[in-house]
Design a protein around this motif. Sequence first.
Motif, short mmCIF file in Angstrom:
data_model
loop_
_atom_site.label_atom_id
_atom_site.label_comp_id
_atom_site.label_asym_id
_atom_site.label_seq_id
_atom_site.Cartn_x
_atom_site.Cartn_y
_atom_site.Cartn_z
N MET A 1 0.85 -1.19 0.00
CA MET A 1 0.00 0.00 0.00
C MET A 1 0.88 1.24 0.00
SD MET A 1 -3.00 -1.20 2.62
CE MET A 1 -4.13 0.07 2.14
N TYR A 2 0.32 2.35 -0.45
CA TYR A 2 1.14 3.54 -0.70
C TYR A 2 0.48 4.81 -0.15
CZ TYR A 2 3.30 0.12 -3.70
OH TYR A 2 3.92 -1.00 -4.15
N ASP A 3 1.33 5.80 0.09
CA ASP A 3 0.86 7.07 0.65
C ASP A 3 0.56 8.11 -0.42
OD1 ASP A 3 1.21 6.14 3.29
OD2 ASP A 3 3.33 6.67 3.24
N TYR A 4 1.10 7.90 -1.63
CA TYR A 4 0.93 8.89 -2.69
C TYR A 4 0.76 8.20 -4.03
CZ TYR A 4 3.06 11.73 0.97
OH TYR A 4 3.33 12.32 2.18
N ILE A 5 0.07 8.89 -4.94
CA ILE A 5 -0.05 8.45 -6.32
C ILE A 5 0.82 9.37 -7.18
CG2 ILE A 5 -1.60 8.24 -8.30
CD1 ILE A 5 -3.88 7.73 -6.30
N VAL A 6 1.62 8.77 -8.05
CA VAL A 6 2.44 9.52 -8.99
C VAL A 6 2.04 9.07 -10.39
CG1 VAL A 6 4.77 10.07 -9.75
CG2 VAL A 6 4.33 9.61 -7.34
N THR A 7 1.79 10.00 -11.28
CA THR A 7 1.26 9.63 -12.59
C THR A 7 1.71 10.58 -13.70
OG1 THR A 7 -0.79 9.13 -13.79
CG2 THR A 7 -0.85 10.98 -12.23
N ASP A 8 1.69 10.06 -14.92
CA ASP A 8 1.91 10.90 -16.10
C ASP A 8 0.64 10.97 -16.94
OD1 ASP A 8 1.79 8.34 -17.11
OD2 ASP A 8 3.79 8.36 -18.01
N LEU A 9 -0.50 10.63 -16.34
CA LEU A 9 -1.78 10.64 -17.05
C LEU A 9 -2.49 11.98 -17.00
CD1 LEU A 9 -3.24 7.15 -16.01
CD2 LEU A 9 -1.85 7.74 -18.01
N GLY A 10 -1.89 12.96 -16.33
CA GLY A 10 -2.53 14.27 -16.23
C GLY A 10 -3.62 14.29 -15.17
N ASN A 11 -4.53 15.23 -15.28
CA ASN A 11 -5.58 15.40 -14.28
C ASN A 11 -6.81 14.57 -14.63
OD1 ASN A 11 -4.06 17.28 -12.79
ND2 ASN A 11 -4.65 18.90 -14.22
N ALA A 12 -6.63 13.27 -14.74
CA ALA A 12 -7.74 12.38 -15.04
C ALA A 12 -8.77 12.44 -13.91
CB ALA A 12 -7.23 10.96 -15.22
N ALA A 13 -10.04 12.33 -14.27
CA ALA A 13 -11.13 12.47 -13.29
C ALA A 13 -11.03 11.43 -12.18
CB ALA A 13 -12.48 12.35 -14.00
N VAL A 14 -10.46 10.27 -12.49
CA VAL A 14 -10.37 9.21 -11.49
C VAL A 14 -9.53 9.62 -10.29
CG1 VAL A 14 -8.33 8.08 -12.49
CG2 VAL A 14 -10.00 6.72 -11.23
N PHE A 15 -8.64 10.61 -10.47
CA PHE A 15 -7.77 11.05 -9.38
C PHE A 15 -8.41 12.14 -8.51
CE2 PHE A 15 -4.43 9.97 -12.69
CZ PHE A 15 -4.17 8.71 -12.16
N SER A 16 -9.55 12.67 -8.92
CA SER A 16 -10.15 13.82 -8.23
C SER A 16 -10.35 13.62 -6.74
CB SER A 16 -11.49 14.18 -8.89
OG SER A 16 -11.28 14.59 -10.23
N PRO A 17 -10.85 12.44 -6.29
CA PRO A 17 -11.05 12.28 -4.84
C PRO A 17 -9.76 12.28 -4.03
CG PRO A 17 -12.29 10.65 -6.10
CD PRO A 17 -11.32 11.28 -7.04
N PHE A 18 -8.64 12.12 -4.71
CA PHE A 18 -7.35 12.00 -4.02
C PHE A 18 -6.38 13.10 -4.42
CE2 PHE A 18 -8.83 7.80 -5.71
CZ PHE A 18 -9.57 7.43 -4.59
N ALA A 19 -6.91 14.24 -4.89
CA ALA A 19 -6.09 15.29 -5.50
C ALA A 19 -4.93 15.74 -4.63
CB ALA A 19 -6.98 16.47 -5.86
N ASP A 20 -5.11 15.76 -3.31
CA ASP A 20 -4.05 16.25 -2.43
C ASP A 20 -2.89 15.27 -2.30
OD1 ASP A 20 -5.73 14.48 -1.05
OD2 ASP A 20 -5.19 15.34 0.90
N ARG A 21 -3.06 14.08 -2.85
CA ARG A 21 -1.99 13.08 -2.76
C ARG A 21 -1.55 12.57 -4.13
NH1 ARG A 21 -0.84 10.88 2.26
NH2 ARG A 21 -2.11 11.68 3.96
N VAL A 22 -1.88 13.30 -5.17
CA VAL A 22 -1.51 12.94 -6.53
C VAL A 22 -0.45 13.92 -7.04
CG1 VAL A 22 -2.30 12.61 -8.89
CG2 VAL A 22 -3.76 11.92 -6.98
N PHE A 23 0.65 13.38 -7.56
CA PHE A 23 1.73 14.21 -8.07
C PHE A 23 2.15 13.74 -9.46
CE2 PHE A 23 2.07 14.26 -3.44
CZ PHE A 23 2.04 15.63 -3.19
N ALA A 24 2.70 14.66 -10.23
CA ALA A 24 3.14 14.35 -11.58
C ALA A 24 4.45 13.57 -11.55
CB ALA A 24 3.31 15.64 -12.38
N PHE A 25 4.60 12.69 -12.53
CA PHE A 25 5.86 11.99 -12.71
C PHE A 25 6.66 12.70 -13.81
CE2 PHE A 25 8.72 8.88 -14.49
CZ PHE A 25 9.18 8.19 -13.38
N PRO A 26 7.96 12.94 -13.60
CA PRO A 26 8.79 12.52 -12.47
C PRO A 26 8.51 13.35 -11.21
CG PRO A 26 10.09 13.78 -14.02
CD PRO A 26 8.76 13.56 -14.68
#
Length: 279
Positions: A1-26
């Motif tokens: 399990m993880y404390d943060y999400i890192v992604t290169d998918l941009g601001n996809a709607a699926v990340f909205s509930p977790f916006a404060d823990r989503v960061f861009a890759f790299p």
Amino acid sequence: MYDYIVTDLGNAAVFSPFADRVFAFPLQQMHIPHARCLLVSGNEDTKTVAKELGMGVLQWEGELKEADLLPHLAWLDPVVTAAHQLFLFDMGNVVVRNITMLGKIARAWKLDRNEFLTDYLHYEFPLMEGEFSSSQYWAHVHQVFGVKVEGDPFYDCFNPIFNEEIVSLVKALRKAGKRVVCASNTIDPHWRILSDMGALSLFDTVYASHEMHLTKPSQAFFQYILEKEGVKAEDAYFIDDNEENISRARSMGISSLLYADRSGRSAELRIAEAFAGIL
């Protein structure tokens, strides 16, 4: 399990509930440990780099959904509702504390700690699944380490104490008419001690790995209990201190709370927030 999400998918709607823990890759936030990050990407090169950095990598098929993310989020604890009728509690480090014993055993029998721990890990699951007895293990120790062990150190060095916060919660749930069971990876010597101290009688019934011949985090472990209890996954709620166990239960649709200090939130706070509306 993880404390943060890192992604290169941009601001996809699926990340909205977790916006404060989503960061861009790299990842540019140098204070965030890579090992606590989950990469969400469809790019194979990005996945390779993330793995080299020590990040987890999410695998999914088709359209990415919130349900694909939920099993992996260490900070997320579902709120208990009236729909939850069956509550499953892990025993060690949840209902009871002070369960560590391997260091005590190594000291008592003058075993090299690292060698002993490494050896034990090869037999941990066979012991918990009841396929290998403690007497067989100590005979093995005699053969491998040349140390003849007297009695059963698994019993003699196990001194659990009640976690009163969880004991009170279990009692409150049962008083409220909820079905409450124990779902534990354990071994026979420990189970006998837990029975003698009254830990097992706290529950409506208990499910022990060495009696079931099944262990967490296997899906079969949880499915066995759900079938015995006649309850659907969505009507159950699981509390455990192990991230892998929580991930597996969530992947099956079981609401699950990680009873541990993670993501800046204490185990006690997690319980208080999740159960606030029902107790």
